[in-house]
Design a protein around this motif. Structure first.
Motif, PDB file in Angstrom:
ATOM      1  N   ILE A  10     -49.832 -35.008  56.483  1.00  0.00           N
ATOM      2  CA  ILE A  10     -49.513 -34.463  58.125  1.00  0.00           C
ATOM      3  C   ILE A  10     -50.694 -33.492  58.430  1.00  0.00           C
ATOM      4  O   ILE A  10     -51.059 -32.577  57.834  1.00  0.00           O
ATOM      5  CB  ILE A  10     -47.925 -33.730  58.038  1.00  0.00           C
ATOM      6  N   MET A  11     -51.182 -33.939  59.573  1.00  0.00           N
ATOM      7  CA  MET A  11     -52.207 -32.920  60.100  1.00  0.00           C
ATOM      8  C   MET A  11     -51.537 -31.629  60.518  1.00  0.00           C
ATOM      9  O   MET A  11     -50.304 -31.619  60.959  1.00  0.00           O
ATOM     10  CB  MET A  11     -53.039 -33.513  61.483  1.00  0.00           C
ATOM     11  N   GLU A  12     -52.303 -30.503  60.398  1.00  0.00           N
ATOM     12  CA  GLU A  12     -51.878 -28.933  60.535  1.00  0.00           C
ATOM     13  C   GLU A  12     -51.454 -29.221  62.032  1.00  0.00           C
ATOM     14  O   GLU A  12     -52.159 -29.528  63.127  1.00  0.00           O
ATOM     15  CB  GLU A  12     -52.989 -28.099  60.233  1.00  0.00           C
ATOM     16  N   GLY A  13     -50.380 -28.179  62.383  1.00  0.00           N
ATOM     17  CA  GLY A  13     -49.851 -28.187  63.888  1.00  0.00           C
ATOM     18  C   GLY A  13     -48.907 -29.116  64.152  1.00  0.00           C
ATOM     19  O   GLY A  13     -48.252 -28.887  65.179  1.00  0.00           O
ATOM     20  N   LEU A  14     -48.909 -30.368  63.515  1.00  0.00           N
ATOM     21  CA  LEU A  14     -47.786 -31.329  63.657  1.00  0.00           C
ATOM     22  C   LEU A  14     -46.288 -30.608  63.460  1.00  0.00           C
ATOM     23  O   LEU A  14     -46.239 -29.931  62.231  1.00  0.00           O
ATOM     24  CB  LEU A  14     -47.922 -32.830  63.229  1.00  0.00           C
ATOM     25  N   THR A  15     -45.333 -31.089  64.195  1.00  0.00           N
ATOM     26  CA  THR A  15     -44.048 -30.796  63.815  1.00  0.00           C
ATOM     27  C   THR A  15     -42.884 -32.042  63.454  1.00  0.00           C
ATOM     28  O   THR A  15     -42.042 -31.651  62.868  1.00  0.00           O
ATOM     29  CB  THR A  15     -43.306 -29.872  64.738  1.00  0.00           C
ATOM     30  N   THR A  16     -43.549 -33.013  63.523  1.00  0.00           N
ATOM     31  CA  THR A  16     -43.101 -34.453  63.319  1.00  0.00           C
ATOM     32  C   THR A  16     -44.085 -35.135  62.316  1.00  0.00           C
ATOM     33  O   THR A  16     -45.257 -35.348  62.569  1.00  0.00           O
ATOM     34  CB  THR A  16     -42.451 -35.107  64.434  1.00  0.00           C
ATOM     35  N   CYS A  17     -43.320 -35.899  61.396  1.00  0.00           N
ATOM     36  CA  CYS A  17     -44.217 -36.711  60.650  1.00  0.00           C
ATOM     37  C   CYS A  17     -44.411 -37.858  61.068  1.00  0.00           C
ATOM     38  O   CYS A  17     -43.641 -38.679  61.747  1.00  0.00           O
ATOM     39  CB  CYS A  17     -43.461 -37.060  59.117  1.00  0.00           C
ATOM     40  N   LEU A  18     -45.566 -38.597  61.340  1.00  0.00           N
ATOM     41  CA  LEU A  18     -45.907 -39.696  61.874  1.00  0.00           C
ATOM     42  C   LEU A  18     -45.326 -40.952  61.385  1.00  0.00           C
ATOM     43  O   LEU A  18     -45.224 -42.008  62.045  1.00  0.00           O
ATOM     44  CB  LEU A  18     -47.338 -39.682  62.333  1.00  0.00           C
ATOM     45  N   GLN A  19     -45.348 -40.924  60.039  1.00  0.00           N
ATOM     46  CA  GLN A  19     -44.679 -42.057  59.333  1.00  0.00           C
ATOM     47  C   GLN A  19     -43.347 -42.276  59.205  1.00  0.00           C
ATOM     48  O   GLN A  19     -42.893 -43.252  59.411  1.00  0.00           O
ATOM     49  CB  GLN A  19     -45.475 -41.858  57.874  1.00  0.00           C
ATOM     50  N   CYS A  20     -42.668 -41.155  59.241  1.00  0.00           N
ATOM     51  CA  CYS A  20     -41.201 -41.327  59.048  1.00  0.00           C
ATOM     52  C   CYS A  20     -40.483 -40.608  60.010  1.00  0.00           C
ATOM     53  O   CYS A  20     -39.123 -40.843  60.089  1.00  0.00           O
ATOM     54  CB  CYS A  20     -40.669 -41.027  57.431  1.00  0.00           C
ATOM     55  N   GLY A  21     -40.737 -39.719  60.701  1.00  0.00           N
ATOM     56  CA  GLY A  21     -40.416 -38.938  61.865  1.00  0.00           C
ATOM     57  C   GLY A  21     -39.556 -37.837  61.503  1.00  0.00           C
ATOM     58  O   GLY A  21     -38.821 -37.339  62.188  1.00  0.00           O
ATOM     59  N   ALA A  22     -39.641 -37.438  60.153  1.00  0.00           N
ATOM     60  CA  ALA A  22     -39.093 -36.254  59.750  1.00  0.00           C
ATOM     61  C   ALA A  22     -39.423 -34.978  60.585  1.00  0.00           C
ATOM     62  O   ALA A  22     -40.646 -34.849  60.691  1.00  0.00           O
ATOM     63  CB  ALA A  22     -39.403 -36.001  58.159  1.00  0.00           C
ATOM     64  N   ASN A  23     -38.491 -34.284  60.890  1.00  0.00           N
ATOM     65  CA  ASN A  23     -38.743 -32.948  61.408  1.00  0.00           C
ATOM     66  C   ASN A  23     -39.410 -31.999  60.442  1.00  0.00           C
ATOM     67  O   ASN A  23     -38.596 -31.331  59.487  1.00  0.00           O
ATOM     68  CB  ASN A  23     -37.706 -32.354  62.260  1.00  0.00           C
ATOM     69  N   ILE A  24     -40.870 -31.566  60.482  1.00  0.00           N
ATOM     70  CA  ILE A  24     -41.339 -30.733  59.653  1.00  0.00           C
ATOM     71  C   ILE A  24     -41.191 -29.352  59.803  1.00  0.00           C
ATOM     72  O   ILE A  24     -40.860 -28.478  58.948  1.00  0.00           O
ATOM     73  CB  ILE A  24     -42.884 -31.060  59.374  1.00  0.00           C
ATOM     74  N   LYS A  25     -41.236 -28.890  60.981  1.00  0.00           N
ATOM     75  CA  LYS A  25     -40.892 -27.636  61.592  1.00  0.00           C
ATOM     76  C   LYS A  25     -39.715 -26.983  60.911  1.00  0.00           C
ATOM     77  O   LYS A  25     -39.762 -25.616  60.367  1.00  0.00           O
ATOM     78  CB  LYS A  25     -41.131 -27.330  62.933  1.00  0.00           C
ATOM     79  N   ASP A  26     -38.747 -27.677  61.035  1.00  0.00           N
ATOM     80  CA  ASP A  26     -37.546 -27.022  60.327  1.00  0.00           C
ATOM     81  C   ASP A  26     -36.886 -27.365  58.986  1.00  0.00           C
ATOM     82  O   ASP A  26     -35.616 -27.655  58.894  1.00  0.00           O
ATOM     83  CB  ASP A  26     -36.415 -27.187  61.520  1.00  0.00           C
ATOM     84  N   ARG A  27     -37.914 -28.122  58.384  1.00  0.00           N
ATOM     85  CA  ARG A  27     -37.435 -28.471  57.001  1.00  0.00           C
ATOM     86  C   ARG A  27     -36.803 -27.571  56.082  1.00  0.00           C
ATOM     87  O   ARG A  27     -35.868 -27.964  55.256  1.00  0.00           O
ATOM     88  CB  ARG A  27     -38.610 -29.335  56.210  1.00  0.00           C
ATOM     89  N   TRP A  28     -36.979 -26.456  56.128  1.00  0.00           N
ATOM     90  CA  TRP A  28     -36.526 -25.619  55.246  1.00  0.00           C
ATOM     91  C   TRP A  28     -34.973 -24.787  55.833  1.00  0.00           C
ATOM     92  O   TRP A  28     -34.292 -24.282  55.221  1.00  0.00           O
ATOM     93  CB  TRP A  28     -37.249 -24.352  54.646  1.00  0.00           C
ATOM     94  N   VAL A  29     -34.937 -25.140  57.370  1.00  0.00           N
ATOM     95  CA  VAL A  29     -33.455 -24.852  57.751  1.00  0.00           C
ATOM     96  C   VAL A  29     -32.827 -25.722  57.507  1.00  0.00           C
ATOM     97  O   VAL A  29     -31.505 -25.645  57.410  1.00  0.00           O
ATOM     98  CB  VAL A  29     -33.903 -24.324  59.193  1.00  0.00           C
TER      99      VAL A  29
END
Length: 156
Positions: A10-29
Motif C-alpha cells: 500500500i502506498m503511503e497516505g492511502l486509507t484503503t487497500c487497492l487490492q481487497c478494499g480493506a480499510n487501512i486507516k482504522d485497522r486497529w480500531v
C-alpha cells in the motif's frame, strides 16, 4: 506498508487497500483485523504439537526436572521469537490459522519486543488469566501482548 488482510503493498497516505478494499486507516480500531481467541488457541495447540517431540527428547535424553523445564522453555522462546521477527511474523501454527504478530502500528516486532512477549507467556500460562485477557481487552491482547505492546491480527 502491506495490507494486513491480503499482503498487497500500500502506498503511503492511502486509507484503503487497492487490492481487497480493506480499510487501512482504522485497522486497529476495527475488530475485523484482530485475531480471535479461538484462532490464537488453535495456533498455540499446533505449535505445541510441533514442539512436543523435541521437548520430550530434551526431558528423556538431555535433562529432566527443573533443568529440563528451563531448556524446554528456552526452546519455546527461541521458536516463537525467531518466527515472529522474520518476514512471516508468525509461527507455523499462526501461519496455518492465518494470523500474525505485529507491533501496535502493524509492523514487525523488534527482537527485544518479541523476546519480552515470549518470556511473559510463562506468566500468562501460569496464571491462565493472562491468556484469557485476549477475550476481554479492546485490542484482543493477552497479558504478554500488553507487556510487549504487540497485536495478533488475522491475515485473510
Amino acid at each position: 506498508m502491506d495490507c494486513p488482510r491480503c499482503g498487497y503493498k500500500i502506498m503511503e497516505g492511502l486509507t484503503t487497500c487497492l487490492q481487497c478494499g480493506a480499510n487501512i486507516k482504522d485497522r486497529w480500531v476495527s475488530t475485523e483485523f484482530k485475531a480471535s481467541f479461538i484462532k490464537r488457541a488453535a495456533a498455540m495447540l499446533i505449535d505445541g504439537a510441533i514442539l512436543a517431540l523435541p521437548m520430550f527428547l530434551i526431558f528423556k535424553f538431555v535433562a529432566g526436572g527443573f533443568k529440563g523445564f528451563i531448556l524446554c522453555y528456552l526452546l519455546f522462546v527461541v521458536y516463537n521469537t525467531v518466527f515472529e521477527v522474520i518476514k512471516l511474523q508468525a509461527t507455523v501454527g499462526k501461519l496455518i490459522m492465518k494470523i500474525m504478530v505485529t507491533d501496535m502500528s502493524g509492523t514487525h516486532l523488534t527482537l527485544g519486543a518479541s523476546l519480552k512477549r515470549n518470556f511473559f507467556k510463562l506468566i500468562s500460562a501460569l496464571t491462565l488469566i493472562g491468556f484469557f485477557l485476549a477475550i476481554f481487552t479492546e485490542n484482543k491482547q493477552a497479558m504478554h501482548d500488553l507487556a510487549a505492546k504487540s497485536l495478533v491480527i488475522a491475515k485473510q
